[in-house]
Design an enzyme around this catalytic site. Structure first.
Site, PDB file in Angstrom:
ATOM      1  CG  ASP A  74      -8.632  -1.568   9.504  1.00  0.00           C
ATOM      2  OD1 ASP A  74      -9.817  -2.105   8.659  1.00  0.00           O
ATOM      3  OD2 ASP A  74      -7.900  -0.682   9.013  1.00  0.00           O
ATOM      4  CD  GLU A 116      -8.467  -3.544   2.366  1.00  0.00           C
ATOM      5  OE1 GLU A 116      -7.223  -3.047   2.599  1.00  0.00           O
ATOM      6  OE2 GLU A 116      -9.324  -3.605   3.126  1.00  0.00           O
ATOM      7  NE  ARG A 122     -10.948  -6.467   5.877  1.00  0.00           N
ATOM      8  CZ  ARG A 122     -10.171  -5.340   6.027  1.00  0.00           C
ATOM      9  NH1 ARG A 122     -10.311  -4.516   6.950  1.00  0.00           N
ATOM     10  NH2 ARG A 122      -9.080  -5.323   5.450  1.00  0.00           N
ATOM     11  CG  ASP A 124      -2.218  -0.697   0.973  1.00  0.00           C
ATOM     12  OD1 ASP A 124      -2.236  -1.462  -0.054  1.00  0.00           O
ATOM     13  OD2 ASP A 124      -3.469  -0.743   1.674  1.00  0.00           O
ATOM     14  NE  ARG A 130     -12.074  -0.894  -0.631  1.00  0.00           N
ATOM     15  CZ  ARG A 130     -10.830  -0.825   0.000  1.00  0.00           C
ATOM     16  NH1 ARG A 130      -9.695  -1.151  -0.258  1.00  0.00           N
ATOM     17  NH2 ARG A 130     -11.169  -0.163   1.150  1.00  0.00           N
ATOM     18  CE  LYS A 169      -5.051  -3.587   0.275  1.00  0.00           C
ATOM     19  NZ  LYS A 169      -4.986  -2.375   1.103  1.00  0.00           N
ATOM     20  CG  HIS A 224      -4.403  -6.881   4.567  1.00  0.00           C
ATOM     21  ND1 HIS A 224      -3.968  -5.869   5.379  1.00  0.00           N
ATOM     22  CD2 HIS A 224      -5.536  -6.163   4.048  1.00  0.00           C
ATOM     23  CE1 HIS A 224      -4.634  -4.692   5.508  1.00  0.00           C
ATOM     24  NE2 HIS A 224      -5.778  -5.002   4.461  1.00  0.00           N
ATOM     25  NE  ARG A 225      -6.548  -4.133   8.467  1.00  0.00           N
ATOM     26  CZ  ARG A 225      -5.220  -4.006   8.788  1.00  0.00           C
ATOM     27  NH1 ARG A 225      -4.524  -4.982   9.562  1.00  0.00           N
ATOM     28  NH2 ARG A 225      -4.804  -2.641   8.524  1.00  0.00           N
ATOM     29  CG  ASN A 228      -8.267  -3.784  -2.909  1.00  0.00           C
ATOM     30  OD1 ASN A 228      -8.950  -2.711  -3.034  1.00  0.00           O
ATOM     31  ND2 ASN A 228      -8.559  -4.659  -2.306  1.00  0.00           N
TER      32      ASN A 228
END
Length: 425
Positions: free
Chosen positions: A300, A328, A331, A56, A128, A403, A377-378, A98
């Protein structure tokens, strides 16, 4: 087989005992991208230390370079940014993958460019929403278009940002507000940024923006809870230190709690200024986390908390997480789907809420599960935590953590977590 960072899947091997050691989280992605942009808009040379080097932030740095800003990288956590206070039209579209912060922030900032700039991203970013920001910029008199309501965004700048009042619906993302505030200092006169309602996703991130702006010489007056006046100061170069990433810290706090370990992050929880640090107080309550958790101001951190909740003593309902559907990936859907993949009924969606059924009896079981990460990534980092308590958790596309936390798997391994490359099929 030993884990290779290029693997298409990784199986997490539960540790034999508590995780102990020292891990320094990377610099904050949110703060690094704010500081990079402000340094790029400033006159002179700025030195950023403690900064994050990840996908990022690389995309933000490359976009600034494409617009005439010099960005040097003398160290693993340093950027040296030199600019003359203006951005030039790039030779082609700005590709931002992203990276939500880079996309939203630059969409507003390039309004000051004398020329046309196209802000674009990958297939995920093109889903998005950015319409509220585009409409706010257009209402200020700027020529901005995003026909799909998502990137790509075309900005036809005239080398100036008009003074005036701009209203924004920040219900979907606080990044819209931050983008307008940072742009405001480039105005011909004072720019007033006003919310159309009191709701704002993760208001704490606006505070991060204001703090960073002031570090680079901006003057902002908050007239009330929903109105800010930004004076036309432009930005001046500054030396700026980026604090560690609180979102990254949540995985380590949760790993410590799940295993009864002791992990030294080198930064006390109360020293973080980022909103996600609020999750530490909730994590500390495990295995008796609250029956209802409002995730609106620590969005997050919700994936971390949701996976932790799977092993809680009582069910947990997550509320205030509507915005997780436009991250992203969706979620909320990803968390409910993958938790239920571990054990049917472990989680479900109720409207925009996420209900985790919780079962402390899961710990120690062998539940072979392939976790789809949705290039998020999360999702990858949070579900790795499930592998600390369950045998057979395999995380697909582990490289997506680059990311924001390229060293995540190395950090787990340094604490004694076993990682094995796996067949993704």
């Amino acid at each position: 087989m030993p884990f290779d960072l290029r693997s298409l899947a990784v199986t997490v091997v539960p540790p034999a005992g508590p995780l102990r050691g020292r891990v320094s989280p990377p610099g904050s992605k949110s703060i690094t991208n704010r500081a990079l942009l402000l340094a790029g808009l400033a006159r002179g040379t700025s030195r950023l230390t403690g900064a994050l080097k990840s996908d990022d932030t690389r995309l933000m740095a490359d976009a600034l370079r494409a617009m005439g800003v010099r960005v040097d990288e003398p160290g693993d956590t340093e950027f040296v940014v030199t600019g003359d206070g203006s951005l030039r039209p790039p030779a082609g579209p700005l590709f931002l993958g992203n990276a939500g912060t880079a996309t939203r922030f630059l969409t507003a900032a390039v309004a000051a460019v004398d020329g046309t700039v196209v802000v674009d991203g990958d297939a995920h970013m093109r889903k998005r929403p950015i319409r509220p920001l585009v409409e706010a910029l257009a209402a200020l008199g700027l020529d901005v278009a995003a026909p799909s309501g998502c990137p790509p965004v075309t900005v036809r700048g005239r080398g100036r940002v008009p003074a005036g009042r701009v209203a924004i619906d920040a219900g979907l993302s606080s990044q819209y507000v931050s983008a307008l505030l940072m742009m405001g200092a480039l105005g011909e006169g004072e720019v007033e940024v006003a919310l159309t309602g009191a709701e704002i996703g993760a208001r704490g991130y606006v505070d991060l923006t204001l703090a960073a702006m002031r570090s680079f010489g901006a003057e902002v007056v908050q007239r009330d809870a929903t109105i800010w006046a930004v004076r036309p100061t432009g930005y001046r170069a500054a030396d700026f230190h980026v604090e560690p990433d609180a979102s990254a810290a949540t995985y380590l706090w949760a790993a410590q709690k799940l295993t009864g370990g002791a992990i030294d992050l080198g930064t006390a929880a109360d020293a973080f200024t980022q909103p996600d640090a609020r999750a530490k107080a909730v994590i500390d309550l495990f295995p008796h986390m609250p029956a209802a958790i409002d995730g609106s101001q620590m969005q997050d951190a919700v994936p971390t908390l949701a996976v932790l909740a799977a092993f809680n003593a009582e069910p947990v309902r997550f509320t205030g997480i509507e915005n997780l559907r436009v991250k992203e990936c969706d979620r909320t859907r990803a968390l409910s789907t993958e938790l239920a993949r571990i054990r049917p009924g472990l989680a479900r969606e109720e409207g925009d809420d996420l209900l985790v059924a919780s079962d402390p009896g899961l710990a120690g079981q062998a539940l072979p599960t392939r976790i789809e990460t949705y290039a998020d990534h999360r999702i990858a980092m949070s579900f790795a935590l499930a592998g600390l308590k369950l045998r057979g958790i395999t995380v697909l596309d582990p490289g997506c953590v680059a990311k924001t936390y390229p060293g995540y798997w190395d950090a787990l391994a340094s604490l004694g977590v076993g990682l094995e490359s796996a067949d993704p099929a």
